[in-house]
Design an enzyme around this catalytic site. Structure first.
Site, PDB file in Angstrom:
ATOM      1  N   CYS A 195       5.408  20.366  -5.758  1.00 40.45           N
ATOM      2  CA  CYS A 195       6.575  19.833  -6.472  1.00 40.45           C
ATOM      3  C   CYS A 195       7.373  20.996  -7.069  1.00 40.45           C
ATOM      4  CB  CYS A 195       6.078  18.915  -7.592  1.00 40.45           C
ATOM      5  SG  CYS A 195       7.382  18.243  -8.638  1.00 40.45           S
ATOM      6  N   GLY A 227      -1.448  -9.608  12.562  1.00 45.02           N
ATOM      7  CA  GLY A 227      -1.950  -8.269  12.875  1.00 45.02           C
ATOM      8  C   GLY A 227      -2.728  -7.595  11.772  1.00 45.02           C
ATOM      9  N   THR A 228      -3.590  -8.395  11.093  1.00 43.81           N
ATOM     10  CA  THR A 228      -4.453  -7.762  10.099  1.00 43.81           C
ATOM     11  C   THR A 228      -5.879  -8.257  10.272  1.00 43.81           C
ATOM     12  OG1 THR A 228      -4.879  -7.386   7.734  1.00 43.81           O
ATOM     13  CG2 THR A 228      -3.889  -9.502   8.327  1.00 43.81           C
ATOM     14  N   CYS A 249       4.241  13.392  -7.279  1.00 43.95           N
ATOM     15  CA  CYS A 249       3.707  14.621  -7.871  1.00 43.95           C
ATOM     16  C   CYS A 249       2.486  14.327  -8.746  1.00 43.95           C
ATOM     17  CB  CYS A 249       4.797  15.295  -8.720  1.00 43.95           C
ATOM     18  SG  CYS A 249       4.182  16.795  -9.512  1.00 43.95           S
ATOM     19  N   CYS A 301       4.047  15.840 -12.585  1.00 41.90           N
ATOM     20  CA  CYS A 301       5.109  15.141 -13.344  1.00 41.90           C
ATOM     21  C   CYS A 301       5.333  13.723 -12.852  1.00 41.90           C
ATOM     22  CB  CYS A 301       6.406  15.966 -13.232  1.00 41.90           C
ATOM     23  SG  CYS A 301       7.118  15.949 -11.579  1.00 41.90           S
ATOM     24  N   HIS A 357       0.812  -1.218   0.000  1.00 41.60           N
ATOM     25  CA  HIS A 357       0.000   0.000   0.000  1.00 41.60           C
ATOM     26  C   HIS A 357       0.844   1.267   0.000  1.00 41.60           C
ATOM     27  CE1 HIS A 357      -3.399  -2.602   1.892  1.00 41.60           C
ATOM     28  NE2 HIS A 357      -3.288  -2.777   0.608  1.00 41.60           N
ATOM     29  N   ASN A 375      -3.031 -12.865  16.040  1.00 42.36           N
ATOM     30  CA  ASN A 375      -3.879 -11.684  16.198  1.00 42.36           C
ATOM     31  C   ASN A 375      -4.398 -11.664  17.626  1.00 42.36           C
ATOM     32  OD1 ASN A 375      -6.029  -9.691  15.886  1.00 42.36           O
ATOM     33  ND2 ASN A 375      -5.711  -9.957  13.685  1.00 42.36           N
TER      34      ASN A 375
END
Ligand code: BV8
Ligand code: ZN
Length: 248
Positions: A151, A190-191, A130, A133, A122, A216
């Protein structure tokens, strides 16, 4: 599905002899470092939900609010150090022939702990991109000045992070799916396993016969599918799993 509060023999038998191990982590592995999780109480910021702010539409509509949220999170993450859970994964990487760490986290703590080449599905909260560009740059200033940052080309910068509704980097997703599909053991730490396509990696692993081990503090939608669920904090269980499998 089998729930344990301490490392069962099955984990030692499967993990200590595994050739290929893939690990998927989420916000829970950074919780003990002080980084707020998404769906825990801390996940709230000024009563906004991440799903409301981490979207291209929100950024289009109100870039300053979205940048203020990221500035708040960057400020939260800046002093945080990797915890025993991050460090245990660095130790595990040294003991497994073919090891891939996949993370949904954008806090950079796995790299800071010494994990080599984690797949950061992620993105990274310390990188900007930017909108004009496309230049990607590292920017660790806290607080950001000005907001929104600009930018050199004059266009507005955005966080180099995958928002809801945006597709992931296909190379990274491909690498993660390959690692999950090839793994003998797939460790999910841990998700909440609710965000796709990351949450689908466990199915890829299970379909190709991997042993699914979950760590978890609570049961998740993955628990019924996991061979072993270790209930408790990652910072407690991961060092014990490493000690049990590769006694020092
Ligand atoms: C996409 C960056 C399509 C932002 C994030 C099916 C297929 C494809 C897409 C979808 C689908 N169904 C729904 C979707 C849409 C969406 C989605 O999944 N929505 C969810 C909410 C249902 N998916 C997307 O939009 C993805 N994009 O597929 O686009 C597409 C395709 C082609 C072309 C165009 C478009 C993009 C998803 C990425 C979104 N970005 N992050 C940012 O960080 O600012 S996701 C965000 O959630 C974070 O990255 C976070 O890591 C991630 C998952 O959350 P968790 O890490 O699990 O954290 P959470 O707080 O939820 O849970 C913490 C867990 O830890 C808990 O279980 C807790 O019990 C545990 N815990 C707490 N303390 C501890 C602990 N465990 C151990 N020890 C502890 N101490
Ligand atoms: Zn530019």
């Amino acid at each position: 599905m089998a729930i344990f509060h301490d490392v069962p023999r099955a984990v030692k038998e499967r993990l200590a002899t595994a050739e290929r191990v893939a690990v998927l982590t989420g916000a829970g592995i950074s919780a003990e470092s002080g980084v707020p999780t998404f769906r825990g109480a801390e996940g709230l910021w000024k009563n906004f939900r991440p799903e409301e702010l981490a979207t291209p539409e929100a950024f289009e509509r109100e870039p300053v609010t979205v940048w203020e949220w990221y500035d708040w999170r960057r400020g939260k993450v800046a002093p945080c150090q990797p915890n025993a859970g991050h460090q245990a994964l660095v130790a595990m990487e040294k003991r497994v022939a073919d090891f891939t760490l996949i993370t949904q986290n954008v806090d950079g703590l796995h790299r800071l702990a010494g994990s080599t080449d984690p797949v950061e599905l992620h993105g990274d909260i310390w990188l900007t991109r930017c909108t004009g560009c496309g230049a990607v740059a590292e920017d660790r200033t806290v607080p950001l000045e000005p907001i929104p940052p600009k930018c050199r080309c004059g266009a507005m910068l955005r966080p180099h992070i995958v928002w809801f509704g945006e597709s992931l980097d296909m190379k990274k997703l491909g690498r993660a799916q390959q690692a999950a599909g090839d793994s003998d053991v797939f460790l999910v730490v841990g998700t909440s396993s609710v965000v796709w396509p990351a949450a689908g990696l466990s199915e890829v692993a299970a379909m190709s016969g991997a042993t699914i081990i979950e760590i978890n503090v609570e049961e998740t939608p993955l628990t019924p599918m996991a061979d072993v669920t270790l209930l408790g904090p990652a910072g407690y269980h991961l060092p014990r799993v490493v000690e049990r499998c590769w006694p020092s």
